[in-house]
Design a protein around this motif. Sequence first.
Motif, PDB file in Angstrom:
ATOM      1  N   HIS A 349       0.824  -1.215   0.000  1.00  9.53           N
ATOM      2  CA  HIS A 349       0.000   0.000   0.000  1.00  9.53           C
ATOM      3  C   HIS A 349       0.858   1.266   0.000  1.00  9.53           C
ATOM      4  O   HIS A 349       0.452   2.296  -0.551  1.00  9.53           O
ATOM      5  N   GLU A 350       2.034   1.203   0.639  1.00  9.30           N
ATOM      6  CA  GLU A 350       2.898   2.375   0.683  1.00  9.30           C
ATOM      7  C   GLU A 350       3.544   2.668  -0.665  1.00  9.30           C
ATOM      8  O   GLU A 350       3.942   3.810  -0.936  1.00  9.30           O
ATOM      9  N   ALA A 351       3.645   1.659  -1.511  1.00  6.81           N
ATOM     10  CA  ALA A 351       4.365   1.832  -2.784  1.00  6.81           C
ATOM     11  C   ALA A 351       3.438   1.929  -3.985  1.00  6.81           C
ATOM     12  O   ALA A 351       3.783   2.575  -4.979  1.00  6.81           O
ATOM     13  N   ILE A 352       2.290   1.289  -3.927  1.00 10.04           N
ATOM     14  CA  ILE A 352       1.387   1.241  -5.083  1.00 10.04           C
ATOM     15  C   ILE A 352       0.008   1.739  -4.638  1.00 10.04           C
ATOM     16  O   ILE A 352      -0.535   1.250  -3.636  1.00 10.04           O
ATOM     17  N   PRO A 353      -0.584   2.706  -5.362  1.00  9.24           N
ATOM     18  CA  PRO A 353      -1.867   3.298  -4.932  1.00  9.24           C
ATOM     19  C   PRO A 353      -3.063   2.413  -5.240  1.00  9.24           C
ATOM     20  O   PRO A 353      -4.001   2.828  -5.925  1.00  9.24           O
ATOM     21  N   ILE A 354      -3.026   1.200  -4.722  1.00  7.95           N
ATOM     22  CA  ILE A 354      -4.164   0.307  -4.878  1.00  7.95           C
ATOM     23  C   ILE A 354      -5.130   0.573  -3.721  1.00  7.95           C
ATOM     24  O   ILE A 354      -4.715   0.934  -2.616  1.00  7.95           O
ATOM     25  N   ARG A 355      -6.411   0.414  -3.969  1.00 13.19           N
ATOM     26  CA  ARG A 355      -7.403   0.804  -2.971  1.00 13.19           C
ATOM     27  C   ARG A 355      -7.307  -0.060  -1.715  1.00 13.19           C
ATOM     28  O   ARG A 355      -6.926  -1.231  -1.766  1.00 13.19           O
ATOM     29  N   ILE A 371     -10.433   9.688   2.559  1.00 14.62           N
ATOM     30  CA  ILE A 371      -9.325  10.596   2.810  1.00 14.62           C
ATOM     31  C   ILE A 371      -8.028  10.156   2.130  1.00 14.62           C
ATOM     32  O   ILE A 371      -7.154  10.973   1.853  1.00 14.62           O
ATOM     33  N   LEU A 372      -7.906   8.860   1.816  1.00 14.08           N
ATOM     34  CA  LEU A 372      -6.698   8.379   1.154  1.00 14.08           C
ATOM     35  C   LEU A 372      -6.533   9.003  -0.219  1.00 14.08           C
ATOM     36  O   LEU A 372      -5.409   9.195  -0.702  1.00 14.08           O
ATOM     37  N   ARG A 377      -2.843   8.639  -1.805  1.00 14.58           N
ATOM     38  CA  ARG A 377      -2.535   7.236  -1.522  1.00 14.58           C
ATOM     39  C   ARG A 377      -3.446   6.308  -2.304  1.00 14.58           C
ATOM     40  O   ARG A 377      -3.281   5.089  -2.254  1.00 14.58           O
ATOM     41  N   CYS A 378      -4.420   6.858  -3.027  1.00 11.41           N
ATOM     42  CA  CYS A 378      -5.353   6.059  -3.810  1.00 11.41           C
ATOM     43  C   CYS A 378      -5.879   6.911  -4.958  1.00 11.41           C
ATOM     44  O   CYS A 378      -6.101   8.129  -4.796  1.00 11.41           O
ATOM     45  N   GLY A 379      -6.058   6.292  -6.121  1.00 14.64           N
ATOM     46  CA  GLY A 379      -6.544   7.026  -7.286  1.00 14.64           C
ATOM     47  C   GLY A 379      -8.041   7.246  -7.296  1.00 14.64           C
ATOM     48  O   GLY A 379      -8.570   7.822  -8.246  1.00 14.64           O
ATOM     49  N   ALA A 380      -8.732   6.787  -6.264  1.00 10.60           N
ATOM     50  CA  ALA A 380     -10.177   6.964  -6.110  1.00 10.60           C
ATOM     51  C   ALA A 380     -10.968   6.401  -7.283  1.00 10.60           C
ATOM     52  O   ALA A 380     -11.749   7.107  -7.922  1.00 10.60           O
ATOM     53  N   PRO A 381     -10.815   5.126  -7.586  1.00  9.97           N
ATOM     54  CA  PRO A 381     -11.670   4.545  -8.628  1.00  9.97           C
ATOM     55  C   PRO A 381     -13.140   4.505  -8.217  1.00  9.97           C
ATOM     56  O   PRO A 381     -14.019   4.410  -9.069  1.00  9.97           O
ATOM     57  N   CYS A 382     -13.390   4.587  -6.910  1.00  8.82           N
ATOM     58  CA  CYS A 382     -14.765   4.561  -6.429  1.00  8.82           C
ATOM     59  C   CYS A 382     -15.563   5.763  -6.926  1.00  8.82           C
ATOM     60  O   CYS A 382     -16.783   5.672  -7.129  1.00  8.82           O
TER      61      CYS A 382
END
Length: 578
Positions: A349-355, A371-372, A377-382
């Motif tokens: 999670h620290e290296a790749i912005p996967i949900r 908030i991520l 820290r996340c590309g927000a696919p949601c």
Amino acid sequence: MEGVQGTIDEIGIPLASTTFVVVDLETTGGSPNAAEITEIGAVKVSGGEVLGEFGTLVRPSSPIPPFIAVLTGITDAMLADAPRVSAALPSFLEFARGSVLVAHNAPFDIGFLRAACDRIGIAWPSFQVLDTARLARRVLARDEAHDCKLSTLARLFRAGTTPNHRALADARATVDVLHGLLERLGNVGVHTVEELSLWQSTVTPAQRSKRHLAERIPAAPGVYIFSDGDGRTLYVGKSKNMRSRVRNYFTASETRTRMTEMIAVASSITGIECSTPLEAEVRELRLIAERKPRYNRRSRFPERGSWLKLTIEPFPRLSVVRKVSDDGAAYLGPFGSRRLAETAMTAVHEAIPIRQCTQRLSPNKPQSPCILAEMDRCGAPCSGNETMDEYAAHAEAVRAAFTADPGRIVQRILERIEALANRQRYEDAASHRDRLSTFIRTAIRCQRIGALAAVRQLVAARRLEVGGWEFHVIRHARLAAAGTSPPGADPRPYIDATVATAETVPAPPPPRAGGTAEEAECVLRWLETPGVRLVEVDGDWSFPVPSAAAYADIAAAGELDRSAAVPFGDRRGLRPSA
């Protein structure tokens, strides 16, 4: 039933046919590092008869202290023409060759002999040593002998020679003491040198009373099982020589408290012979996992391992699971605990912005980002900020890190560690280092086992030192069969017969092995042993390049740093000893 004559190794060396050399020394002091030998006396006996005697004065390099001269009666004038230890010691070693050395308070005499060998550059022969003082403390009751001095024991056993602090006379008296002790021990069933060695060890009454349980164990490679009176398995172990190993549980060399407790409960020992040491190692793991003996500490619960799974969804995420399913998902593991799996997941999670959210997402039903997303820290696919194709790139990076090259994760975490260290946030940097180390170690293990598990059948062989071959049939990283061929024989027919009777192992879902991960690691260690040759391979045994193994030095350095940062992490050495 036809009788079978046992070998010498199985029945031990009879005391009646053993040659003993009883030795005694006179010295200039009590420490072998500061004092020297002034006299060597020895008597060679076998079957109760004296075969020869050896006696010589030895000229030291310094004068004899006056109190030593008064005690022994040896003066500097007596030693003027005596040989140096460089001449006397080789003669004694030749006299004692091939025998069992006996001495009263043996650590004193043997310590001086070994020190003298070191000074003159002679290798100390590997003598078996018996100590009559130690044996006497085990055999005699306090009302028989108030102490175990040589003079006291000589009177008790009515020795023909009175000890007088001269080497040969004291050695002759020790011979009579030895014979008196052997007569006592013969009445309690001690008839071999091996049994005599047990009696001079400090063991508990429970250990001594149950040492006969080891006598029926074969002197062969295999697995031994300690059981209680109800047949419950207490402990499972393995050895290249089961009888020799099991005997150690009944000697002073066994110092583990839990093993002493186990011996007190045990009522029987079963030995299972195995064709090869690898088969014994694997069978031990299987028996421990199956029976879960209370006195085994490791390998009891392989089913409790955890896996890190990249789920199969429109927007995949990481999940900690117990089992590997044949669903096409990517898996990493097994981890020894859920905590370690979550540690590796944090590294990803620290290296790749996967949900990191757990709900199922649909590209047709946007949701509010968490908030991520605001912290990048996340590309927000949601919320629709990332399409399925854009998000798939992150999922593919995780899959590649699991199955091939985790370079992206390694590089990004190393950059973060360096940034934290530059800001003097060393504890945070250490946390990142530990997460990365956990991920790399598990990825290396998973890729190694997964590569072997993909092979339907692998047959490998290794030449034995005594001649012949040992060979193993491995199917999906599980040991399916093991065997050996005799010296001088063509091994191929033996291999073919072993393959024909090998266990059928169904193909497991990748990257899981057909057996446990520990078993697969045992098999891999044997395959990497020098001299192992591949006989046949059904399938592709390949390893990705680059792979997680390219970063093994980073994991090793992290482990070293972590152990160095925890002083007294292992407190066993701090326990008080009697």
